[in-house]
Scaffold this active site. Structure first.
Site, short mmCIF file in Angstrom:
data_model
loop_
_atom_site.label_atom_id
_atom_site.label_comp_id
_atom_site.label_asym_id
_atom_site.label_seq_id
_atom_site.Cartn_x
_atom_site.Cartn_y
_atom_site.Cartn_z
CD1 TRP A 103 -2.79 1.78 1.03
CD2 TRP A 103 -3.36 -0.21 0.18
NE1 TRP A 103 -4.08 1.89 0.54
CE2 TRP A 103 -4.45 0.68 0.01
CE3 TRP A 103 -3.47 -1.51 -0.28
CZ2 TRP A 103 -5.64 0.30 -0.61
CZ3 TRP A 103 -4.66 -1.90 -0.89
CH2 TRP A 103 -5.73 -1.00 -1.05
CG ASP A 104 -0.79 5.20 0.05
OD1 ASP A 104 -1.11 4.60 1.09
OD2 ASP A 104 -1.48 6.13 -0.44
CD1 TRP A 105 -1.20 3.99 4.06
CD2 TRP A 105 -0.61 1.96 4.79
NE1 TRP A 105 -2.33 3.19 4.03
CE2 TRP A 105 -2.00 1.95 4.47
CE3 TRP A 105 -0.03 0.79 5.26
CZ2 TRP A 105 -2.80 0.81 4.61
CZ3 TRP A 105 -0.81 -0.34 5.39
CH2 TRP A 105 -2.18 -0.33 5.07
CG ASN B 193 -10.92 3.06 1.66
OD1 ASN B 193 -11.12 4.03 2.37
ND2 ASN B 193 -9.93 3.03 0.77
CD GLU B 194 -9.99 6.45 -0.71
OE1 GLU B 194 -9.71 7.39 0.05
OE2 GLU B 194 -9.14 5.92 -1.47
CD GLU C 62 -9.25 7.41 3.99
OE1 GLU C 62 -8.37 7.91 3.24
OE2 GLU C 62 -9.70 6.26 3.84
#
Length: 880
Positions: free
Chosen positions: A190-192, A457-458, A555
């Protein structure tokens, strides 16, 4: 173990064959790779990665570049095997089941070389009938398939049309087609977070043998009957009846503190049987105390026992804790505004949701200890939060997580595990999802902490804003798939199984408006409806005008780096530079490191030390300052917007920043580092989420202070506004208002003054030479900590000096006292004790008085000398 879902199964009676027997298969198993060249012991629950680590066959997977070095582990096909003996005569039992609470993820299950079933969903329970296969001595084998190779094959088999996205952005260094496997989505990167697609048995596994009947599951939910004005407790029990004849009996339900006892007659017929009971709580006898979120009341619960007394001497007893609370999601017209509200009422009281978003605490769930969970969740309430959103790209958390949230008063916005992708809707996929969702609702619905189910989510935004550049001709197909998955299946299951809390299809969503538009809004980010996600790294985060005046912000956030002591554990000296290969590798968000420096550079001088290590540490510090200040500005904007409508927008009733915790040691949006250390943001959050808080901001040259209250009653307060020169610890001027009314559950204007007039009144200060601070009090006693407002960027501050802050440490029982003394006004004072685990009472603060006392609460035994040797104090001028 906590009592709230402590489900005790006691089976006893005159006939010994009426009892059930259980054998846990936890503990040591054998693990081997695909070609048999590597074999090793491994623990269950557990996974291949941690088994390899425990045998020193690999380094810490989080060390330096090991997420790339160890890709081979997830690309291999591993096998778990165990031999076990049944410690009772197996022939005496009518039914024997093999039960897996959680398998990660794709496997064939063989008992005594007989294929008894397959698994392909990490999020469901598997129950295999092994009555005719099990022996006294058994061999059990799970042959896993690489989740990466499985997902790729599933994608290839979906030939009619693509289901994007195929792969994550290259900066994430991840694996592809995660949307084709029912597995923790962020385990593919993921981006983290890193890419570690695990394999293993990640929850309990056991053998259950029984005669006559067996209780498969037990769940309940308290409902409030508005018409009768009383509570009904609905209890559902599922039995597997293996007797050839019906079994009569009784059910006795007791809740002693509510003076409630009910007895029901039942008859269990052969086969799978569900017993539904409804218990009315007698309101004339006793008042039922409700469960409240943190900061709004007590988390009262009641012990309940459910006793099934069946003919043939069979007794089944369940114990649980019951909490009573109502939740409503209010979407109704607002006077003076188009659109609808979007806020929650708990027990009929409107509550502003304050908190953050939760991601998995580790890539390897067997490394997440009870102590770590407790530490992270205690840090939530210690920062005055009342809500966590369990984000849809991770996992449905373990029972203990929700039990702690129940106890601590943390409301949970629970996503189903779908995130940032479109998903297939073929029959096998849908059937797997339906089993997953039905199981998770049963498992979790008894928890009062969960206040809403979210479908994904999204994904509404991803589809309607065309994140994946899909061919327009396929849009109707994708829209149909979306409705099929989240509405016709997941929503249907939620409505059928749980009437105590709301469901929304996505986050962000326009709620009722999305439904009216066929479940997919043309603009899912409409500020007049539902919730929004907002990220902007190119504009100045100190300018509150850039933030959406939305109904609910679920968020938003900014990145920072974790502390050097956290990074040091997974890096080497060559990595300790902001421009190192390691720093670049660890950043999984495109241009993330540059964006942090850009935001910091708008208001601060960037570090330029001749010592590379000093510069790296100073840059880490500055990214944390920047993150804290950005999220503070945005959160305070949302909190002060709760009671007003401006240009048709406002009535904001929720602020959940992204994100609470970290999955590894890397730059991210988190306020808690991997392992739980508090970043500066988390310390600042305990102030901006305080139940009473003054919020200062400027608009067109006028300085305003709003008072924000989460209290249930009005309070009389006084606001004190002080102005300091950067060059002096003595305030230039101080203004105290008369008594003002802080209205319960409102944000109200307390003070306004043109900045030019204030500067003139205060001894000809300039924007560059002075800073403003302010706090609330009553009867000369502080009601809030002190907030501050910068009149110009600190990089332009005139008179800012190095503070030379000293600290004298003393010990009082288990707490350490830090008596600080400064020689100058010091912004963003940061106390760091390196790797000594614990937290301070405050940190990252503006010091405008000569002395200040701060407390340190250690998370393990430490000493005054260890703290003295570890302590490093930094304030802003120290990095120039």
């Amino acid at each position: 173990m906590r009592p709230c879902l402590l489900l005790l199964l006691a089976l006893c009676g005159a006939d010994p064959t009426a009892a059930a027997r259980s054998l846990s298969l936890r503990g040591s198993w054998r693990i081997r790779n695909g070609n048999g060249s590597l074999e090793l012991p491994g623990e269950v629950p557990g996974c291949v990665h941690t088994a390899l680590l425990q045998r020193n066959l690999i380094q810490d997977p989080y060390y330096r570049f090991n997420d790339l070095n160890y890709r081979w582990i997830s690309l291999d096909n591993w096998t778990y095997s165990k031999e076990f003996q049944i410690p009772f005569d197996i022939s005496q039992w009518q039914k024997v089941n093999l039960i897996f609470e959680g398998v990660d993820t794709v496997s064939k299950v063989l008992l005594n070389n007989v294929l008894i079933g397959k698994t392909n969903n990490m999020f469901r329970k598997y129950n295999f009938d092994v009555t005719h296969v099990v022996k006294a001595l058994n061999s059990l084998e799970l042959r896993f398939q690489s989740p990466v190779l499985y997902a790729t094959q599933q994608s290839r088999d979906h030939v009619l049309y693509e289901v994007p996205p195929d792969c994550p952005p290259s900066v994430q260094k991840g694996e592809c087609h995660v949307n084709f496997i029912r597995k923790e989505q962020c385990s593919f990167s993921w981006d983290w977070g890193p890419s570690f697609p695990t394999q293993g048995i990640w929850k309990d596994v056991s053998i259950k043998a029984y005669n006559i009947c067996h209780l498969n599951y037990f769940t309940f939910s308290p409902n409030y009957d508005n018409h009768a004005q009383q509570w009904n407790l609905k209890i559902e029990s599922s039995f597997d009846v293996v007797s050839s004849k019906p079994i009569p009996g009784q059910v006795i339900i007791e809740i002693p503190k509510l003076q409630t006892q009910r007895t029901y007659s039942i008859e269990l017929r052969p086969g799978k049987r569900i017993v539904k009971l409804s218990v009315k709580i007698n309101k004339k006898k006793i008042t039922v105390e409700t469960w409240w979120p943190h900061g709004h009341g007590n988390q009262t619960g009641y012990n309940m026992t459910v006793l099934f007394k069946l003919n043939g001497g069979l007794t089944i007893k369940k114990s649980a804790k019951v909490f009573f609370r109502t939740v409503e999601l209010i979407q109704e017209p607002i006077k003076g505004s188009p659109g609808l509200s979007f806020y929650f009422k708990i027990n009929g009281f409107p509550i502003f949701l304050k908190g953050s978003n939760w991601i998995p605490a580790d890539s390897f769930q067997d490394r997440v200890t009870s102590d770590l969970l407790s530490l992270l969740l205690q840090s939530v309430v210690d920062a005055n939060m009342n809500t966590l959103r369990v984000w849809g790209g991770g996992i449905y958390e373990r029972d203990e997580f929700y039990e702690l949230c129940d106890e601590l008063g943390i409301m949970v916005w629970q996503d189903f595990m779908f995130a940032c992708a479109l998903y297939p809707t073929d029959a096998d996929f849908i059937n797997s999802v339906r089993a997953e969702v039905a199981y998770q609702i049963r498992r979790l619905k008894s928890h009062p902490s969960i206040i809403i189910w979210g479908g994904n989510n999204e994904n509404e935004a991803a589809l309607m804003m065309n994140w994946y550049s899909i061919d327009f001709t396929y849009l109707p197909t994708y829209m149909k798939d979306y409705v099929k998955l989240y509405v016709e299946n997941i929503r249907e299951l939620v409505l059928e199984a749980d009437e105590t809390r709301p469901f929304i299809t996505s986050s962000p969503t326009n709620g009722v408006k999305s439904i009216e538009e066929g479940w997919l809004s043309a603009d899912p980010y409409d500020n007049h409806f539902g919730d929004v996600h907002f990220y902007d790294y190119t504009r100045d985060c100190w300018d509150w005008n850039i933030f959406p005046k939305a109904r609910f912000a679920s968020e938003y956030g900014y990145q920072s780096w974790p502390s050097f002591s956290t990074l040091e554990k997974v890096s080497s000296k060559v990595d300790w530079s902001y421009n190192s290969s390691f720093s670049s590798h660890r950043q999984h968000h495109e241009n993330g490191n540059e964006q942090m420096l850009f935001q910091a550079g708008l208001h601060f001088k960037l570090p330029h030390s001749t010592d590379p290590l000093r510069e790296f540490k100073d840059t880490i510090y500055l990214t944390q300052v920047m993150q804290a200040q950005c999220v503070k500005t945005e959160t305070e904007f949302y909190r002060r917007s709760r009671s007003e409508i401006v240009d048709g927008k406002g009535h904001t009733m929720g602020a959940l920043y992204w994100q609470l915790n970290d999955i590894w040691q890397a730059p991210s949006w988190a306020s808690l580092e991997y392992g739980g250390k508090w970043k500066m943001l988390h310390y600042i959050a305990q102030h901006f989420f305080a139940p009473l808080w003054p919020v200062g901001f400027e608009d067109k040259g006028v300085f305003f202070v709003y008072g924000v209250s989460d209290l249930h009653s009005n309070r009389m307060v006084t606001l004190t506004v002080r102005v300091h020169r950067w060059s002096s610890l003595e305030p230039v001027c101080s203004h105290r208002t008369p008594d003002l009314v802080m209205r319960a559950g409102k944000a109200v204007l307390l003070y306004q003054e043109p900045v030019s007039a204030m500067l003139q009144r205060c001894g000809h200060c300039t924007r560059q030479s002075c800073v403003v601070s302010f706090y609330l009090s009553a009867n000369s006693k502080p009601l809030s900590s002190t907030n501050y407002h910068f009149l110009s960027s600190p990089k332009n501050a005139e008179g800012l000096q190095k503070a030379d802050i000293t600290a004298i440490i003393s010990q009082h029982k288990d707490t350490f006292v830090f008596d600080l003394e400064t020689k100058a006004v010091a912004p963003f004072v940061w106390l760091d004790v390196g790797s000594v685990p614990g937290r301070f009472s405050d940190n990252g603060f503006l010091m405008t008085e000569k002395t200040r006392t701060i407390y340190f609460y250690p998370w393990r035994p430490t000493s005054k000398s260890e703290l003295e040797q570890s302590l490093h104090v930094t304030s802003l001028a120290d990095i120039y």
